[in-house]
Each structure stands twice: as C-alpha cells, then as structure tokens.
Design a protein around this motif. Structure first.
Motif, PDB file in Angstrom:
ATOM      1  N   ALA A  98      -5.909   1.930  98.249  1.00  0.00           N
ATOM      2  CA  ALA A  98      -6.756   1.989  99.450  1.00  0.00           C
ATOM      3  C   ALA A  98      -7.556   0.694  99.646  1.00  0.00           C
ATOM      4  O   ALA A  98      -7.636   0.171 100.770  1.00  0.00           O
ATOM      5  N   ASP A  99      -8.109   0.154  98.568  1.00  0.00           N
ATOM      6  CA  ASP A  99      -8.918  -1.068  98.685  1.00  0.00           C
ATOM      7  C   ASP A  99      -8.083  -2.247  99.169  1.00  0.00           C
ATOM      8  O   ASP A  99      -8.516  -3.047  99.992  1.00  0.00           O
ATOM      9  N   LYS A 102      -7.308  -1.903 102.877  1.00  0.00           N
ATOM     10  CA  LYS A 102      -8.479  -2.244 103.715  1.00  0.00           C
ATOM     11  C   LYS A 102      -8.664  -3.751 103.790  1.00  0.00           C
ATOM     12  O   LYS A 102      -8.873  -4.322 104.864  1.00  0.00           O
ATOM     13  N   GLU A 106      -8.470  -6.315 106.991  1.00  0.00           N
ATOM     14  CA  GLU A 106      -9.558  -7.243 107.347  1.00  0.00           C
ATOM     15  C   GLU A 106      -9.060  -8.678 107.477  1.00  0.00           C
ATOM     16  O   GLU A 106      -9.630  -9.491 108.197  1.00  0.00           O
TER      17      GLU A 106
END
Ligand code: SAM
Length: 281
Positions: A98-99, A102, A106
């Motif tokens: 998930a990190d 993300k 970005e």
C-alpha cells in the motif's frame, strides 16, 4: 513478450498454494522487469527458481517499507521497471504494497496491477454466501478497543464479512465473532488451492463446537453472513428488551424464524431466544 515498460510499477500476485495458479503474464513480467521487490526474498527465490527466472531481488516488507518505498520509487523514476510481490496472493491485500502504491501515485508513476490468486475472493465464490455485496476485513486488529469498535461498525452491515486468521487464533476469533455478531452462518475455507482444501458451512456455534475436538491446521478464510434486513442500530434496539421484542414477533411468525432473525440482530445465541419463546408461549 514485451509485457514490461520502463519506469513502471507492476503489482504481481503469486500462488496461494498451487504453483499452477501462477499466470503466464505474471511469469513474463517477472522475467522482464529490472527489479523484483519481494516481501521475503528467500521465499520468492524458490518461486522464481521454479519458473527458471533469474533476477535481482530486493526486500520490501512491513518492517523496512518506510526506507524501501522511497528507494524503489527513485529507481522507477530513473527508468527502471519494478515488480512487487508478497509471499502469496495479491500484494497490498493484508500484505505489503500500500505504501509503495501511494508513493508511486504521488510521483505520477504508472502502476500496472496483474489479476491473480487471492484467498478472500477464491473463498467467497464457493462459500454460497452473498457474493454481490461483501466487506473484506482481513485480520481483525489485535488491540481489544480497536477490535470492538470495528466489529460494532460492521455488525449492522448487510453482505458477507470476510476475515483472515492464523490457525492458532481461529478459535478465539470465532468465539469473538459469535459473541459480537450472534449465531450467524459461517464458512471456513481452509487450505484453498491445496491438497486438503475444505469448506465447512455451518453456524458459528457449530464451528466452535467442532473446534473443541479438532485442532485447526493450515490456512483459513472466515466468511460470515451479513446482518439481516431488519437489523437496527444498538441504540434503537435498547428501547425495548429483546424478550418483549421476541414475544411481539412470535405473534406473527414461527418461533424458529424469530430466533434466527433476532440472533443476528441482537447478537444472541439462537438457542437462547428459541428456549425463551418455547417457555413463554
Ligand atoms: N495477500 C494474500 C491474498 O491475496 O489472499 C493474503 C495474505 S495474508 C498475510 C495471509 C492470510 O490469507 C492467511 O492467514 C489466511 O487467512 C489467508 N490465506 C492465504 N492463503 C490461503 C489459503 N491457501 N487458504 C485459505 N486461506 C488462505
């Protein structure tokens, strides 16, 4: 061939127990990318060797993700293609990823998710429970307060609830679900895609009785039926006692059905309601 573009992050699912479930596309992507970011490099090396893939592996897991996600993103921004995979199943789903996703978003990095093995959906489609509306919970929080808050929120949700659990905590979790949700239908999907794949479809109380005599072994997905249509939030329910409510309903329908309906709504054992009505009617 030529599945892979430079400067791209690929999310690659891997088998949850049966190596034949590795897709042809997953193999191509792992063969073609510059770097594979694996949850456990030793574990993934075994998979890669099986498919004759020889590639640089880096580790990306729960405990190094804060350091590693920016490094992986920097590598992608410099033009490398990276495949991320976990030990088994879909990355991100109760697994690392998930990190990284993300951070990639970005940084305007294209993300290509590959479809493939996943325990929750594999269990759901054969469970016989509502597969049109469902909520994936994964592992319940370990902290009691958080766990109770979450279960309160989901206790009134319609649609199937899907949980992951380790075998040594299965009994404790089923007991918690029984206490919090009432005696609902449960499906225990065990060892999916493996030799001893089994589905137990019963009530939570029956699953608990069964575990009195059998020690859980292997991997499990727990699927619990959602709240019935008449379910009301706790606050509304407290205005009359469940006994009064049960007697009212028993004027209009068989007590067997009242017990079944109210067990879900009031989080009570079905048998307790049934016995009460038998005595009172
Ligand atoms: N990312 C994985 C996925 O997509 O399903 C889930 C990984 S999570 C760390 C591991 C949990 O998934 C296990 O504790 C179990 O609840 C469930 N699981 C994984 N493989 C399974 C299998 N073959 N049969 C049943 N449950 C399985």
């Amino acid at each position: 061939m030529n599945e892979v573009k430079s400067g791209t992050l690929y999310l690659v699912p891997t088998p949850i127990g049966n190596l034949s479930d590795m897709t042809a596309r997953a193999i191509s992507v792992l063969q073609e990318v510059d770097i594979i970011a694996a949850e456990d490099t030793r574990h993934t090396s075994i998979l890669l060797r099986h498919f004759d893939i020889h590639k640089e592996l880096i580790s990306y897991h729960e405990h190094n993700k804060k350091d590693m996600a920016p490094k992986i993103v920097a590598a992608i921004l410099s033009g490398k293609s990276v495949a991320q995979c976990s030990d088994a199943g879909m990355p991100v789903i109760s697994d690392p990823g998930a990190d990284l996703v993300k951070l990639a978003i970005e940084n305007d990095i294209p993300i290509v998710p590959l479809p493939g093995p996943n325990a929750a959906l594999t269990a759901l489609v054969a469970s016989g429970l509502d597969a049109r509306l469902f909520t994936f919970i994964g592992f319940l929080p370990k902290i009691t307060g958080k766990k109770k808050k979450l279960i309160e929120t989901i206790s009134i949700m319609p649609g199937t609830l899907i949980f992951y659990e380790a075998p040594h905590r299965l009994k404790e979790t089923l007991s918690f679900l029984f206490q919090s949700l009432g005696d609902r239908q449960v499906v225990l999907a065990r060892e999916l895609t493996k030799k001893f794949e089994t589905f137990r479809r019963c009530l939570l109380s029956e699953a608990l009785s069964h575990l009195e005599v059998e020690t859980p072994r292997g991997e499990y997905v727990i699927l619990v039926e959602g709240a019935g249509e008449n379910v009301k939030p706790m606050a509304e329910r407290d205005t009359i006692s469940w006994q009064e409510d049960a007697l009212r309903r028993a004027k209009e329908m068989p007590i067997k059905d009242v017990a079944r309906q109210m067990a879900v709504e009031y989080h009570l054992p079905r048998r307790e309601i049934y016995q009460f009505l038998l005595k009172e009617k």
